[in-house]
Design a protein around this motif. Sequence first.
Motif, PDB file in Angstrom:
ATOM      1  N   PRO A 181      93.751  94.574  14.822  1.00  0.00           N
ATOM      2  CA  PRO A 181      93.672  95.847  14.083  1.00  0.00           C
ATOM      3  C   PRO A 181      92.256  96.224  13.667  1.00  0.00           C
ATOM      4  O   PRO A 181      91.905  97.411  13.654  1.00  0.00           O
ATOM      5  CB  PRO A 181      94.569  95.601  12.867  1.00  0.00           C
ATOM      6  N   GLN A 182      91.437  95.230  13.303  1.00  0.00           N
ATOM      7  CA  GLN A 182      90.045  95.493  12.947  1.00  0.00           C
ATOM      8  C   GLN A 182      89.125  94.650  13.816  1.00  0.00           C
ATOM      9  O   GLN A 182      88.198  94.011  13.338  1.00  0.00           O
ATOM     10  CB  GLN A 182      89.794  95.193  11.470  1.00  0.00           C
ATOM     11  N   GLY A 183      89.403  94.659  15.111  1.00  0.00           N
ATOM     12  CA  GLY A 183      88.637  93.829  16.033  1.00  0.00           C
ATOM     13  C   GLY A 183      87.345  94.476  16.490  1.00  0.00           C
ATOM     14  O   GLY A 183      87.250  95.700  16.623  1.00  0.00           O
ATOM     15  N   GLU A 184      86.339  93.642  16.717  1.00  0.00           N
ATOM     16  CA  GLU A 184      85.063  94.062  17.291  1.00  0.00           C
ATOM     17  C   GLU A 184      84.707  93.072  18.386  1.00  0.00           C
ATOM     18  O   GLU A 184      85.128  91.913  18.353  1.00  0.00           O
ATOM     19  CB  GLU A 184      83.942  94.056  16.243  1.00  0.00           C
ATOM     20  N   LEU A 185      83.913  93.502  19.355  1.00  0.00           N
ATOM     21  CA  LEU A 185      83.520  92.648  20.470  1.00  0.00           C
ATOM     22  C   LEU A 185      82.012  92.577  20.594  1.00  0.00           C
ATOM     23  O   LEU A 185      81.332  93.597  20.527  1.00  0.00           O
ATOM     24  CB  LEU A 185      84.111  93.182  21.781  1.00  0.00           C
ATOM     25  N   VAL A 186      81.504  91.356  20.750  1.00  0.00           N
ATOM     26  CA  VAL A 186      80.131  91.134  21.182  1.00  0.00           C
ATOM     27  C   VAL A 186      80.207  90.454  22.542  1.00  0.00           C
ATOM     28  O   VAL A 186      80.685  89.316  22.643  1.00  0.00           O
ATOM     29  CB  VAL A 186      79.339  90.266  20.186  1.00  0.00           C
ATOM     30  N   LYS A 204      98.883  90.896  14.140  1.00  0.00           N
ATOM     31  CA  LYS A 204      99.240  90.558  12.763  1.00  0.00           C
ATOM     32  C   LYS A 204      98.028  90.162  11.922  1.00  0.00           C
ATOM     33  O   LYS A 204      98.162  89.975  10.707  1.00  0.00           O
ATOM     34  CB  LYS A 204     100.251  89.410  12.754  1.00  0.00           C
ATOM     35  N   ILE A 205      96.880  90.007  12.545  1.00  0.00           N
ATOM     36  CA  ILE A 205      95.673  89.586  11.817  1.00  0.00           C
ATOM     37  C   ILE A 205      94.950  90.843  11.338  1.00  0.00           C
ATOM     38  O   ILE A 205      94.314  91.552  12.117  1.00  0.00           O
ATOM     39  CB  ILE A 205      94.757  88.721  12.703  1.00  0.00           C
ATOM     40  N   GLY A 206      95.059  91.127  10.056  1.00  0.00           N
ATOM     41  CA  GLY A 206      94.578  92.402   9.531  1.00  0.00           C
ATOM     42  C   GLY A 206      93.137  92.418   9.068  1.00  0.00           C
ATOM     43  O   GLY A 206      92.602  93.485   8.774  1.00  0.00           O
ATOM     44  N   VAL A 207      92.478  91.259   8.992  1.00  0.00           N
ATOM     45  CA  VAL A 207      91.116  91.227   8.464  1.00  0.00           C
ATOM     46  C   VAL A 207      90.113  91.580   9.564  1.00  0.00           C
ATOM     47  O   VAL A 207      90.409  91.446  10.760  1.00  0.00           O
ATOM     48  CB  VAL A 207      90.784  89.835   7.878  1.00  0.00           C
ATOM     49  N   PRO A 208      88.910  92.043   9.182  1.00  0.00           N
ATOM     50  CA  PRO A 208      87.876  92.282  10.189  1.00  0.00           C
ATOM     51  C   PRO A 208      87.625  91.022  11.018  1.00  0.00           C
ATOM     52  O   PRO A 208      87.425  89.943  10.459  1.00  0.00           O
ATOM     53  CB  PRO A 208      86.652  92.650   9.344  1.00  0.00           C
ATOM     54  N   THR A 209      87.670  91.177  12.335  1.00  0.00           N
ATOM     55  CA  THR A 209      87.547  90.034  13.235  1.00  0.00           C
ATOM     56  C   THR A 209      86.569  90.348  14.346  1.00  0.00           C
ATOM     57  O   THR A 209      86.698  91.362  15.037  1.00  0.00           O
ATOM     58  CB  THR A 209      88.917  89.665  13.843  1.00  0.00           C
TER      59      THR A 209
END
Length: 350
Positions: free
Chosen positions: A313-318, A285-290
Amino acid sequence: MKQILALAALGLAITGCVKIEDDGTSTPTEPARDLAAYLDGSLLDDGWSGGERLVSIDTSDGPHNVWIKRTGNNPEMKLLLLHGGPGGTSDYFGAFDSFLPGTAVEYYRYDQLGAGRSDKPDNDALWTIPRFVDEVDQVREAIGGDGSNFCLLGHSWGGILAIEYALAHPGEVKCLVISNMMASIPAYNRYADEVLKPQMAPEKLARVEQLEAEGKIDDPDYMGILMPEFYEKHILRRPAAEWPEPVNYGFAQMNQHVYVLMQGPSELGASGLLEDWDRFEDLAKIGVPTLVISGKHDTMDPAHMAAMAKKLPQGELVATEGSHMAMYDDQKAYFAGLNAFLLRQAKRGD
């Protein structure tokens, strides 16, 4: 001479003229923000105090003050840092001062109610997730944040708070960073039971668990075992004697009552009020870049955190090689990933 060159490099990096590489070479970058404007706080209400001030927040217990400190001046990109605990302090975010100015983001350290320089009311009814979320929203308003410019970075417990805030106030968040925090406490406890605890000598683990069961966590044996057997391996991967002052100060100033009430007595799993918290499915449900930041040696399962990035939805991983305090024991990967993410978000809406 080295100091002069370092200052010159900082100025060039912030204005976006060059990127300083590890070998001393430079490459062009896109402009970020004028250095003079970024450093000039003379026209801001908190400029005379170096960016420090108290923010009054309304609670069911009446008004209370929380302490915040601004660094930088960029009304188009504001980042609020949510520290761990609960009951910890924001001091360990001091490491960010060596890296974040290069992004020209305006960022805020902030001691949550019950922690550090903020008020410490004696009222257990205040230590709930919804009340903390409301507090963050009041701080957001105080710093002039909204959906066009407001980003949250939550580390550890602060990651829980950041997730909850993004779910409760989706229209007020531009971007999100979840640093070293799983989206499920039950999953966190399983990882501790199945992976982390078996790495300890059985007799030492038994002694720690005995002291916890007896409520004797102030016994010298308790941290005497946990520090070398667990904290130096999974919290900050250096000998405790080498831990930086901001980290040591933060641990020394921990509000133990709030910490134990919500988290439990240690980082070896959670047994407090947060024990059943689980928002993994709600990440969709969290739609912002994360941005999700994990640590190979963290108390938090890196595989779970990779799954979080995919669920968003707009997830990235470091994925760093560090531990729970990866901003210290793998600074290169942590801040390279964080700064790149923040710079991309700053360009959104330009």
